[in-house]
Scaffold this active site. Structure first.
Site, PDB file in Angstrom:
ATOM      1  N   ARG A  28       0.802  -1.210   0.000  1.00 31.12           N
ATOM      2  CA  ARG A  28       0.000   0.000   0.000  1.00 31.12           C
ATOM      3  C   ARG A  28       0.846   1.276   0.000  1.00 31.12           C
ATOM      4  NH1 ARG A  28      -3.756   2.316   4.448  1.00 31.12           N
ATOM      5  NH2 ARG A  28      -5.580   2.972   3.268  1.00 31.12           N
ATOM      6  N   CYS A  52       9.165  33.140  26.450  1.00 25.58           N
ATOM      7  CA  CYS A  52       9.057  31.696  26.710  1.00 25.58           C
ATOM      8  C   CYS A  52       9.021  31.434  28.211  1.00 25.58           C
ATOM      9  CB  CYS A  52      10.249  30.967  26.084  1.00 25.58           C
ATOM     10  SG  CYS A  52      10.428  29.274  26.661  1.00 25.58           S
ATOM     11  N   CYS A  55      12.292  29.460  29.510  1.00 21.99           N
ATOM     12  CA  CYS A  55      13.646  30.019  29.502  1.00 21.99           C
ATOM     13  C   CYS A  55      14.049  30.491  30.908  1.00 21.99           C
ATOM     14  CB  CYS A  55      13.719  31.198  28.523  1.00 21.99           C
ATOM     15  SG  CYS A  55      13.972  30.692  26.796  1.00 21.99           S
ATOM     16  N   HIS A 115      16.982  27.992  24.351  1.00 19.49           N
ATOM     17  CA  HIS A 115      15.658  27.902  23.745  1.00 19.49           C
ATOM     18  C   HIS A 115      15.703  27.284  22.342  1.00 19.49           C
ATOM     19  CE1 HIS A 115      11.438  29.137  23.309  1.00 19.49           C
ATOM     20  NE2 HIS A 115      11.721  29.581  22.098  1.00 19.49           N
ATOM     21  N   ASN A 155       7.052  15.165  24.277  1.00 22.29           N
ATOM     22  CA  ASN A 155       6.348  15.442  23.025  1.00 22.29           C
ATOM     23  C   ASN A 155       7.188  16.448  22.273  1.00 22.29           C
ATOM     24  OD1 ASN A 155       4.053  13.876  23.638  1.00 22.29           O
ATOM     25  ND2 ASN A 155       3.222  15.534  24.887  1.00 22.29           N
ATOM     26  N   SER A 163       3.352  22.459  22.971  1.00 27.18           N
ATOM     27  CA  SER A 163       2.887  23.841  22.918  1.00 27.18           C
ATOM     28  C   SER A 163       4.031  24.843  23.084  1.00 27.18           C
ATOM     29  CB  SER A 163       1.807  24.063  23.971  1.00 27.18           C
ATOM     30  OG  SER A 163       2.134  23.443  25.190  1.00 27.18           O
ATOM     31  N   HIS A 166      10.745  25.195  23.354  1.00 25.73           N
ATOM     32  CA  HIS A 166      11.891  25.084  24.264  1.00 25.73           C
ATOM     33  C   HIS A 166      12.087  23.601  24.609  1.00 25.73           C
ATOM     34  CE1 HIS A 166      14.545  27.104  27.322  1.00 25.73           C
ATOM     35  NE2 HIS A 166      14.622  25.826  27.657  1.00 25.73           N
ATOM     36  N   HIS A 168      12.085  20.373  26.160  1.00 26.24           N
ATOM     37  CA  HIS A 168      11.610  19.908  27.465  1.00 26.24           C
ATOM     38  C   HIS A 168      10.811  18.625  27.323  1.00 26.24           C
ATOM     39  CE1 HIS A 168       7.874  21.714  25.993  1.00 26.24           C
ATOM     40  NE2 HIS A 168       7.228  21.111  26.959  1.00 26.24           N
ATOM     41  N   GLN A 170       8.300  15.814  30.061  1.00 24.78           N
ATOM     42  CA  GLN A 170       7.408  15.849  31.209  1.00 24.78           C
ATOM     43  C   GLN A 170       7.533  14.555  31.999  1.00 24.78           C
ATOM     44  OE1 GLN A 170       3.363  17.342  30.635  1.00 24.78           O
ATOM     45  NE2 GLN A 170       3.786  17.678  28.468  1.00 24.78           N
ATOM     46  N   GLU A 184       2.363  -4.260  29.696  1.00 21.14           N
ATOM     47  CA  GLU A 184       3.759  -4.709  29.575  1.00 21.14           C
ATOM     48  C   GLU A 184       4.203  -5.458  30.832  1.00 21.14           C
ATOM     49  OE1 GLU A 184       6.409  -1.644  28.247  1.00 21.14           O
ATOM     50  OE2 GLU A 184       5.353  -1.372  26.350  1.00 21.14           O
ATOM     51  N   PHE A 314      -1.854   8.895   9.634  1.00 22.04           N
ATOM     52  CA  PHE A 314      -3.021   9.152  10.468  1.00 22.04           C
ATOM     53  C   PHE A 314      -3.508   7.852  11.094  1.00 22.04           C
ATOM     54  CE2 PHE A 314      -2.836  12.780   7.714  1.00 22.04           C
ATOM     55  CZ  PHE A 314      -3.268  13.831   8.503  1.00 22.04           C
TER      56      PHE A 314
END
Ligand SMILES: O=P(O)(O)O[C@H]1O[C@H](CO)[C@@H](O)[C@H](O)[C@H]1O
Ligand SMILES: O=P(O)(O)O[C@H]1O[C@H](CO)[C@@H](O)[C@H](O)[C@H]1O
Lengths: 341, 341
Positions: A28, A52, A55, A115, A155, A163, A166, A168, A170, A184, A314
């Site tokens: 495909r 930011c 920063c 940054h 992310n 968003s 800079h 980073h 989480q 798992e 997607f």
């Protein structure tokens, strides 16, 4: 009739870590694309951005000012999805409506004061400081009574809902063990029970022998495209030693982990000559006080790009209703990535 | 300390259909947004587009021409992810690499000859013709020996990877039962075994009593925001009667199903005054020849928009590694949708 060929014919592959399947449709990859294109962001950023909130020295939404940090910096997310003060409680109706309150801590981890950098732009010794911070946070958060799971993730890129550019990541640490790690945990435990060996260590041995899905390796870590990869250029970084969690990493291993992250993310940026978006995350032993001898730490990378810097995969209709689906084979992706090391 | 409140405090909700959890963080709806915005497409389209491969009489990639169809039209996808001719076979290594060939049929279902419409723009009697076609395809495909599951779905809008705005959906029919329906099969069967009643019919009774998550109902169907909804404006359309599959729908039910789809999708378009993107799909009895008395047909709608026509919810880092997460509560979403009926 020709005989079944993984490189040619539609098939399903089994993920022994999660217990789930992926539908692979190699033929495909040829279909034309007329759909949505992502915006390609090639702006050059400032080293320091006064607007930011990540920063050094700048003010955050909470009114607090960041310190003038020189390496990494961690703080509690001003809009955390989890909070340590959540009251205990539950709600149920007819056995079919069920909710339970969830306590936790959500943190932001700045990788660098600069940054304008991303992980692949950073020096290995600076990524090593990020690894040190992850280790420290995993241990400190995991020690808290009400924290049974510590999810470290990043992310990267606007395509991944990030968003702020800079550099980073989480950490969401919480009382429950989320669904991904829970699956798992179960599958690794079942395998260990049966074979007295680590599922991922056995898997790694097969991959090191087959070589076709390996992207990069150093003394302590291997980066590969899993046989059951879902995203077009999905990879996993695995330690060669059977480590349950990041707290067990020795200095040389932390250096090697930083090196593997740098090399892999540099390769990603070369695929479409663009800062490659992805979500990454470390899966490791829950901090619920159990021994979890079967757990083998690993880091997942889920990048969405498929055909170019602006055309992503997607995961929609069939994928949401049925199973994840991919076009190019994991072997073809691994070859492409390996050629860029 | 205040007592636990579903509208205020972070909590997890359990999805008894899939056996999975969702993290709900109601307080987080307040955070600012600085991330990616979707392009809002408000172009007006032609009734007939000479370059569209789904419009009547036009040529497709295969070289075939579409008939001059007046209502609906179904054909085999020229780039189907599944093919009926796939040779049987499997591959395994060390028990950890496992693949199985997969036979199937991928079809495209044109909802209307009109290039410029979407489901909410169509008349109920024309949507009814789509329902008739779904019914016919489910029965015909399901009858084939090698087809054990028929997945009917729609990706609407460029945000959902839809590569052509001509109103259409797809059907992927295959030998295996995909992961999503397999989980729902298991959980419904367990519930039925225990209670001798349909899980979703019992659930519907609770919702009709509570009313807070109901969006719309007619004589035979209910549209609601599930207690365990993941996407900001996720909904489900459920028949009031315990139907296993679309083949059992009577004329009056098919009319009511078409009406519920029209009303719900019209509401969606009003939320942000934009043609609302979503993936939808019908989950129903597998066609593997088993009775599946526990199965209760339902249609899922997974729309990604969160804050505006251009800001969607990203299911990324934590969601990919841990569990899906949402900010606004299902109750708040349902209220907003209900007010727009
Ligand atoms: O078949 P289409 O519309 O070209 O493709 C779309 O739907 C498919 C089924 O959900 C997905 O696999 C694709 O990623 C998506 O772009
Ligand atoms: O916390 P952020 O970066 O604002 O938000 C991002 O990551 C979160 C964790 O994966 C997601 O829940 C959000 O949808 C995403 O936009």
């Amino acid at each position: 009739m020709s005989s079944f060929d993984l490189a040619e014919h539609p098939h399903r592959r089994y993920n022994p870590l999660s217990g789930e399947w992926v539908l692979v449709s190699p033929h495909r990859a040829k279909r034309p694309w007329q759909g949505q294109q992502e915006e390609v962001n090639r702006e050059t950023r400032l080293e320091y951005d006064p607007s930011c909130y990540l920063c050094p020295t700048n003010e955050r939404a909470s009114g607090e000012h960041n310190p003038d940090y020189k390496t990494t910096y961690a703080f509690d997310n001003d809009f955390g999805a989890l909070q340590p003060t959540t009251p205990t409680g539950s709600f149920t109706k007819g056995g079919l409506l069920r909710a339970e309150s969830e306590r936790g801590i959500a943190k932001v981890i700045c990788f660098s004061p600069r940054h304008d950098l991303t992980l692949p732009d950073m020096e290995v010794e600076d990524i090593r400081k990020v690894v040190d911070l992850w280790q420290q946070e995993y241990e400190e958060l995991g020690m808290l009574d009400f924290i049974n799971h510590v999810q470290i993730f990043e992310n990267k890129g606007a395509t991944m809902g990030c968003s702020n550019p800079h550099p980073h990541g989480q950490i969401w640490a919480q009382s429950s063990i989320p669904g991904g790690p829970a699956k798992e945990t179960q599958h690794q435990a079942e395998y260990y029970e049966k074979h007295q060996r680590s599922l991922l260590q056995d898997y790694l041995a097969i991959e090191l022998e087959e070589k076709t899905r390996i992207v990069y390796q150093n003394e302590h870590f291997v980066a590969l495209v899993p046989f059951w990869a879902v995203w077009p250029f999905e990879t996993m970084i695995l330690p060669k030693r059977h480590l349950q969690h990041i707290g067990q990493m020795k200095d040389a291993e932390k250096d090697a982990f930083a090196d593997a992250i740098k090399r892999l993310t540099m390769v990603y940026d070369k695929v479409f000559n663009v800062s490659f978006p992805y979500s990454s995350g470390i899966h490791q032993r829950p901090t619920d006080g159990q021994e979890h001898v079967a757990w083998h730490l690993h880091m997942h990378f889920f990048p969405p790009l498929l055909r170019s810097a602006s055309v992503k995969k997607f995961m929609v209709g069939y994928e949401m209703m049925g199973d994840p689906q991919r076009d190019i084979t994991p072997e073809a992706s691994a070859e492409r990535l390996r050629d860029l090391v």
